[in-house]
Design an enzyme around this catalytic site. Sequence first.
Site, PDB file in Angstrom:
ATOM      1  N   PRO A   2       0.664  -1.161  -0.045  1.00 43.64           N
ATOM      2  CA  PRO A   2      -0.040  -0.123  -0.098  1.00 43.64           C
ATOM      3  C   PRO A   2       0.991   1.336   0.349  1.00 43.64           C
ATOM      4  O   PRO A   2       1.669   1.457   0.615  1.00 43.64           O
ATOM      5  CB  PRO A   2      -0.851  -0.191   1.402  1.00 43.64           C
ATOM      6  CG  PRO A   2      -0.405  -1.466   1.907  1.00 43.64           C
ATOM      7  CD  PRO A   2       0.833  -2.161   1.328  1.00 43.64           C
ATOM      8  N   GLU A   3       0.596   2.225  -0.932  1.00 42.58           N
ATOM      9  CA  GLU A   3       1.090   3.378  -0.940  1.00 42.58           C
ATOM     10  C   GLU A   3       0.414   4.625  -0.222  1.00 42.58           C
ATOM     11  O   GLU A   3      -0.823   4.173   0.110  1.00 42.58           O
ATOM     12  CB  GLU A   3       1.610   3.701  -2.407  1.00 42.58           C
ATOM     13  CG  GLU A   3       2.606   2.688  -3.104  1.00 42.58           C
ATOM     14  CD  GLU A   3       3.333   3.325  -4.134  1.00 42.58           C
ATOM     15  OE1 GLU A   3       3.439   4.694  -4.325  1.00 42.58           O
ATOM     16  OE2 GLU A   3       3.664   2.622  -4.984  1.00 42.58           O
TER      17      GLU A   3
END
Length: 289
Positions: A2-3
């Site tokens: 996840p960014e």
Amino acid sequence: MPELPEVETIARGLASRVTGDVIESVWLGSKPEPLKSAASEIVAALEAKRITGVHRVGKHIVFDLENGGRASSPVPTQSRRKSAKARGPLPTTAQWIVHLGMTGRMLVCKATQAIEKHTHAVAKLASGRELRFVDPRRFGRLSVAHGFAAAGSEPLEVDLHLFVELFRGRKTPIKSALLNQKLLRGVGNIYADESLFRAGIRPRRRAASLTRKELPRLYASIQEVLKEAIALGGSSVSDYVDADGEEGFFQLQHRVYGREREPCLICKTPIKRVVIAGRSSHYCPRCQK
Ligand SMILES: [Zn+2]
């Protein structure tokens, strides 16, 4: 992994679901990897605390906690006065910091819901629900802090002047500099590639070689890409889900990331993939200089 946009989406989802709730008790699993703070510290910081908010710092989810829950052992007024005089009162606020790593998820569910495999932490809430941390690959991290501040600048808050200062004179490829969390926090591989494409800059260019025109273009591209992705609810490249445990993310259409050998959406030139500092980078050899 996840960014920033995904973590932002998750943090917002959690904020809307658990703000105001009280953590009554905490269970931690036996696997040591997810615990960046000692188990006893985590339990002490979380138990009988009210969640006053949840927000994102870089790629961390931060739960703001304060005393106000049902204290497990109420402190009599007299001794509280005494300890205040001794200048050693217990801290009244704390932060619970969650880094999702590669496969970490935060679930808000009913206490009756079966505990999934790879659950490493369960916080029982006064509302009857539970906040669970599930992470099969165990790259995620749980910690507690008092006054948490991450290194680096928030890409959505930094102003152009500071942004230019961050990259000026750096000899590393601009792609590596974008991934350096001590400079900008939260920009990962996907959004770095997408931002460089929109700015027309090749990932291998030395940061120091970016011109006075290119840096503002890159600055604008990063903001644009991140805001678009947040608006879409983050992209869902790996097996990860939102705060409800439902896969519900739309994906920002990637213009270069993961599109090796596919035609550039602007000029039809096949997208190239190169490895920079161990990470795949995708770019259009014609649109990016
Ligand atoms: Zn192109």
